[in-house]
Scaffold this motif. Sequence first.
Motif, PDB file in Angstrom:
ATOM      1  N   MET A   1       3.599 -25.695 -20.721  1.00  0.00           N
ATOM      2  CA  MET A   1       4.922 -25.317 -21.176  1.00  0.00           C
ATOM      3  C   MET A   1       5.991 -25.976 -20.309  1.00  0.00           C
ATOM      4  O   MET A   1       7.037 -26.357 -20.826  1.00  0.00           O
ATOM      5  N   ILE A   2       5.710 -26.100 -19.034  1.00  0.00           N
ATOM      6  CA  ILE A   2       6.690 -26.755 -18.165  1.00  0.00           C
ATOM      7  C   ILE A   2       6.841 -28.220 -18.567  1.00  0.00           C
ATOM      8  O   ILE A   2       7.907 -28.806 -18.421  1.00  0.00           O
ATOM      9  N   ARG A   3       5.749 -28.795 -19.103  1.00  0.00           N
ATOM     10  CA  ARG A   3       5.798 -30.181 -19.565  1.00  0.00           C
ATOM     11  C   ARG A   3       6.825 -30.338 -20.686  1.00  0.00           C
ATOM     12  O   ARG A   3       7.614 -31.294 -20.688  1.00  0.00           O
ATOM     13  N   TYR A   4       6.813 -29.406 -21.635  1.00  0.00           N
ATOM     14  CA  TYR A   4       7.773 -29.480 -22.741  1.00  0.00           C
ATOM     15  C   TYR A   4       9.208 -29.273 -22.255  1.00  0.00           C
ATOM     16  O   TYR A   4      10.136 -29.890 -22.760  1.00  0.00           O
ATOM     17  N   ALA A   5       9.392 -28.415 -21.281  1.00  0.00           N
ATOM     18  CA  ALA A   5      10.726 -28.205 -20.718  1.00  0.00           C
ATOM     19  C   ALA A   5      11.237 -29.494 -20.074  1.00  0.00           C
ATOM     20  O   ALA A   5      12.404 -29.861 -20.245  1.00  0.00           O
ATOM     21  N   ILE A   6      10.364 -30.179 -19.361  1.00  0.00           N
ATOM     22  CA  ILE A   6      10.760 -31.441 -18.725  1.00  0.00           C
ATOM     23  C   ILE A   6      11.070 -32.494 -19.781  1.00  0.00           C
ATOM     24  O   ILE A   6      12.038 -33.256 -19.651  1.00  0.00           O
ATOM     25  N   ILE A   7      10.262 -32.541 -20.840  1.00  0.00           N
ATOM     26  CA  ILE A   7      10.498 -33.512 -21.912  1.00  0.00           C
ATOM     27  C   ILE A   7      11.856 -33.269 -22.571  1.00  0.00           C
ATOM     28  O   ILE A   7      12.630 -34.204 -22.792  1.00  0.00           O
ATOM     29  N   PHE A   8      12.162 -32.017 -22.881  1.00  0.00           N
ATOM     30  CA  PHE A   8      13.459 -31.726 -23.498  1.00  0.00           C
ATOM     31  C   PHE A   8      14.605 -31.998 -22.540  1.00  0.00           C
ATOM     32  O   PHE A   8      15.689 -32.406 -22.952  1.00  0.00           O
ATOM     33  N   ILE A  30      17.063 -25.753 -25.216  1.00  0.00           N
ATOM     34  CA  ILE A  30      15.626 -25.585 -25.452  1.00  0.00           C
ATOM     35  C   ILE A  30      14.869 -25.718 -24.140  1.00  0.00           C
ATOM     36  O   ILE A  30      13.957 -24.926 -23.859  1.00  0.00           O
ATOM     37  N   ALA A  31      15.242 -26.699 -23.322  1.00  0.00           N
ATOM     38  CA  ALA A  31      14.582 -26.879 -22.025  1.00  0.00           C
ATOM     39  C   ALA A  31      14.784 -25.653 -21.137  1.00  0.00           C
ATOM     40  O   ALA A  31      13.847 -25.218 -20.452  1.00  0.00           O
ATOM     41  N   LYS A  32      15.980 -25.097 -21.161  1.00  0.00           N
ATOM     42  CA  LYS A  32      16.262 -23.923 -20.338  1.00  0.00           C
ATOM     43  C   LYS A  32      15.433 -22.722 -20.789  1.00  0.00           C
ATOM     44  O   LYS A  32      14.853 -22.001 -19.970  1.00  0.00           O
ATOM     45  N   ILE A  33      15.352 -22.516 -22.089  1.00  0.00           N
ATOM     46  CA  ILE A  33      14.574 -21.400 -22.622  1.00  0.00           C
ATOM     47  C   ILE A  33      13.099 -21.563 -22.282  1.00  0.00           C
ATOM     48  O   ILE A  33      12.441 -20.615 -21.827  1.00  0.00           O
ATOM     49  N   LEU A  34      12.560 -22.767 -22.471  1.00  0.00           N
ATOM     50  CA  LEU A  34      11.151 -23.012 -22.156  1.00  0.00           C
ATOM     51  C   LEU A  34      10.876 -22.828 -20.673  1.00  0.00           C
ATOM     52  O   LEU A  34       9.824 -22.313 -20.279  1.00  0.00           O
ATOM     53  N   PHE A  35      11.818 -23.239 -19.828  1.00  0.00           N
ATOM     54  CA  PHE A  35      11.631 -23.072 -18.390  1.00  0.00           C
ATOM     55  C   PHE A  35      11.582 -21.604 -18.009  1.00  0.00           C
ATOM     56  O   PHE A  35      10.721 -21.180 -17.232  1.00  0.00           O
ATOM     57  N   PHE A  36      12.466 -20.788 -18.571  1.00  0.00           N
ATOM     58  CA  PHE A  36      12.456 -19.359 -18.242  1.00  0.00           C
ATOM     59  C   PHE A  36      11.211 -18.664 -18.789  1.00  0.00           C
ATOM     60  O   PHE A  36      10.652 -17.776 -18.133  1.00  0.00           O
ATOM     61  N   ILE A  37      10.736 -19.080 -19.954  1.00  0.00           N
ATOM     62  CA  ILE A  37       9.485 -18.529 -20.472  1.00  0.00           C
ATOM     63  C   ILE A  37       8.339 -18.898 -19.546  1.00  0.00           C
ATOM     64  O   ILE A  37       7.463 -18.075 -19.249  1.00  0.00           O
TER      65      ILE A  37
END
Length: 52
Positions: A1-8, A30-37
């Motif tokens: 999931m952190i990978r997707y946050a970095i990509i966004f 989107i990156a911020k939401i994924l990072f907090f998740i």
Amino acid sequence: MIRYAIIFFIIAIIAAIFGFTGIAAGAAEIAKILFFIFIVIFLATLLIGVFR
């Protein structure tokens, strides 16, 4: 999931460089939401591991 946050996050930076502010803002959100998740899931698994 952190990978997707970095990509966004990278998409947001590239979009901002080229002047696409709407796309950059959306990708950053989107990156911020994924990072907090990711942080919540990480802390939950850490606590589960400690109490086991």
